[in-house]
Design an enzyme around this catalytic site. Structure first.
Site, PDB file in Angstrom:
ATOM      1  N   ASN A 105     102.973  47.214  67.711  1.00 27.65           N
ATOM      2  CA  ASN A 105     102.442  48.066  66.630  1.00 27.65           C
ATOM      3  C   ASN A 105     101.926  47.229  65.451  1.00 27.65           C
ATOM      4  O   ASN A 105     101.659  47.752  64.380  1.00 27.65           O
ATOM      5  CB  ASN A 105     103.506  49.069  66.165  1.00 27.65           C
ATOM      6  CG  ASN A 105     104.712  48.391  65.512  1.00 27.65           C
ATOM      7  OD1 ASN A 105     104.755  47.162  65.391  1.00 27.65           O
ATOM      8  ND2 ASN A 105     105.689  49.174  65.095  1.00 27.65           N
TER       9      ASN A 105
ATOM     10  N   HIS B  33     103.620  44.650  63.982  1.00 23.33           N
ATOM     11  CA  HIS B  33     104.631  44.064  63.097  1.00 23.33           C
ATOM     12  C   HIS B  33     104.763  42.559  63.334  1.00 23.33           C
ATOM     13  O   HIS B  33     104.458  42.047  64.408  1.00 23.33           O
ATOM     14  CB  HIS B  33     105.984  44.782  63.211  1.00 23.33           C
ATOM     15  CG  HIS B  33     106.766  44.555  64.457  1.00 23.33           C
ATOM     16  ND1 HIS B  33     107.190  45.573  65.270  1.00 23.33           N
ATOM     17  CD2 HIS B  33     107.246  43.427  65.037  1.00 23.33           C
ATOM     18  CE1 HIS B  33     107.884  45.080  66.268  1.00 23.33           C
ATOM     19  NE2 HIS B  33     107.932  43.770  66.157  1.00 23.33           N
TER      20      HIS B  33
HETATM   21  C1  GLP Z   1     110.503  41.836  68.137  1.00 24.67           C
HETATM   22  C2  GLP Z   1     110.646  40.739  67.093  1.00 24.67           C
HETATM   23  C3  GLP Z   1     109.313  40.175  66.678  1.00 24.67           C
HETATM   24  C4  GLP Z   1     108.485  39.865  67.919  1.00 24.67           C
HETATM   25  C5  GLP Z   1     108.221  41.151  68.650  1.00 24.67           C
HETATM   26  C6  GLP Z   1     107.298  40.994  69.847  1.00 24.67           C
HETATM   27  O1  GLP Z   1     110.342  43.097  67.590  1.00 24.67           O
HETATM   28  N1  GLP Z   1     111.343  41.184  65.935  1.00 24.67           N
HETATM   29  O2  GLP Z   1     109.517  39.018  65.885  1.00 24.67           O
HETATM   30  O3  GLP Z   1     107.292  39.235  67.552  1.00 24.67           O
HETATM   31  O4  GLP Z   1     109.480  41.610  69.088  1.00 24.67           O
HETATM   32  O5  GLP Z   1     107.993  40.902  71.033  1.00 24.67           O
HETATM   33  P1  GLP Z   1     107.353  40.487  72.417  1.00 24.67           P
HETATM   34  O6  GLP Z   1     106.998  39.056  72.283  1.00 24.67           O
HETATM   35  O7  GLP Z   1     108.460  40.724  73.391  1.00 24.67           O
HETATM   36  O8  GLP Z   1     106.183  41.352  72.637  1.00 24.67           O
END
Ligand code: GLP
Length: 245
Positions: free
Chosen positions: A136, A138
């Site tokens: 999303n 973040h």
């Molecule tokens: C979590 C962490 C983030 C990370 C995100 C993406 O929410 N708090 O810091 O960047 O996941 O995760 P993924 O790499 O599994 O898509």
């Protein structure tokens, strides 16, 4: 922002591990900000290989993890600390000199956040901050909102972020804590060098918004456009919706 596009997540991880090795060779006491998530796992694997073959020495570095869940102890299987131990720190013969995490079980969360900011300042600030990208938009746990927090803070997680993290909690979204602690956007933007790594087609829309769109708290990663030394490292799938580079 400098954009680098690789043929695969593995190729990106290899190049990024080599970049880390160069940075640490130039400054053995590098202060590094680290993310969790599925995306950095290949990088952590590559770094472990480089460390075992003595092509990187992290023993003088200091690390700060970006975020942590509230209310679960450090040795809980879903904690980010456990994640980092398993994927990186336990794999290294000599671990970083100092490893810092936010304590999600602190009684006074606001105080814990202030402690973290002070610890970062005392370490001389973050030299190299690595980031992942939430589906999303973040970064850390800076969720899309009407306004963002500047400093390290406690935040309520969106349902979609809890769902994205369910893998750490036996696949059960309801088991994912509702709250987390996270570095703020200013904490992140104060790092001297920021590298965001995003791989996979499910990140493509956010990547395009972050790089081709306006700077908006509705897409926290777009704030990286304001940083003087921010890079975005992608695989082809994550880059597939970019209109201009
Ligand atoms: C979590 C962490 C983030 C990370 C995100 C993406 O929410 N708090 O810091 O960047 O996941 O995760 P993924 O790499 O599994 O898509």
């Amino acid at each position: 922002m400098r954009i680098r596009i690789f043929s695969s997540p593995r190729a990106a991880a290899r190049a990024l591990a080599a970049c880390f090795a160069r940075e640490v060779a130039a400054n053995p006491r590098l202060v590094i900000g680290l993310p969790t998530g599925r995306t950095p796992i290949p990088l952590y694997t590559e770094l472990s290989v480089l460390a075992r073959t003595r092509r990187i020495d992290l023993s003088q570095t200091t690390t700060f993890n970006l975020d942590e869940f509230v209310g679960i102890p450090r040795d809980h299987p879903g904690s980010y600390r456990r994640f980092m131990q398993a994927h990186l720190f336990d794999q290294l013969a000599s671990r970083p000199r100092r490893i810092h995490f936010l304590n999600g079980t602190a009684k006074d969360l606001a105080r814990e956040c202030r402690r973290y900011e002070r610890a970062i300042a005392r370490a001389g600030g973050i030299d190299l901050q690595l980031l992942g990208l939430g589906a999303n938009g973040h970064v850390g746990f800076n969720e899309p909102a009407a306004a963002l927090h500047a400093d390290t803070h406690a935040i309520r997680l969106t349902r979609s972020t809890r769902r994205a993290n369910a893998g750490l909690f036996g696949g059960r979204t309801d088991a994912v804590p509702e709250q987390a602690l996270s570095m703020g956007m200013a904490t992140i933007l104060h790092a001297r060098h920021v590298i965001l790594l995003a791989t996979g087609g499910e990140k493509a829309r956010c990547v395009a918004g972050m790089l081709n769109g306006t700077v908006t708290p509705r897409l926290p990663a777009s704030f990286l456009q304001l940083h003087r030394h921010a890079e975005v490292w992608l695989d082809r799938a994550a880059a597939s919706r970019l209109t201009r580079r």
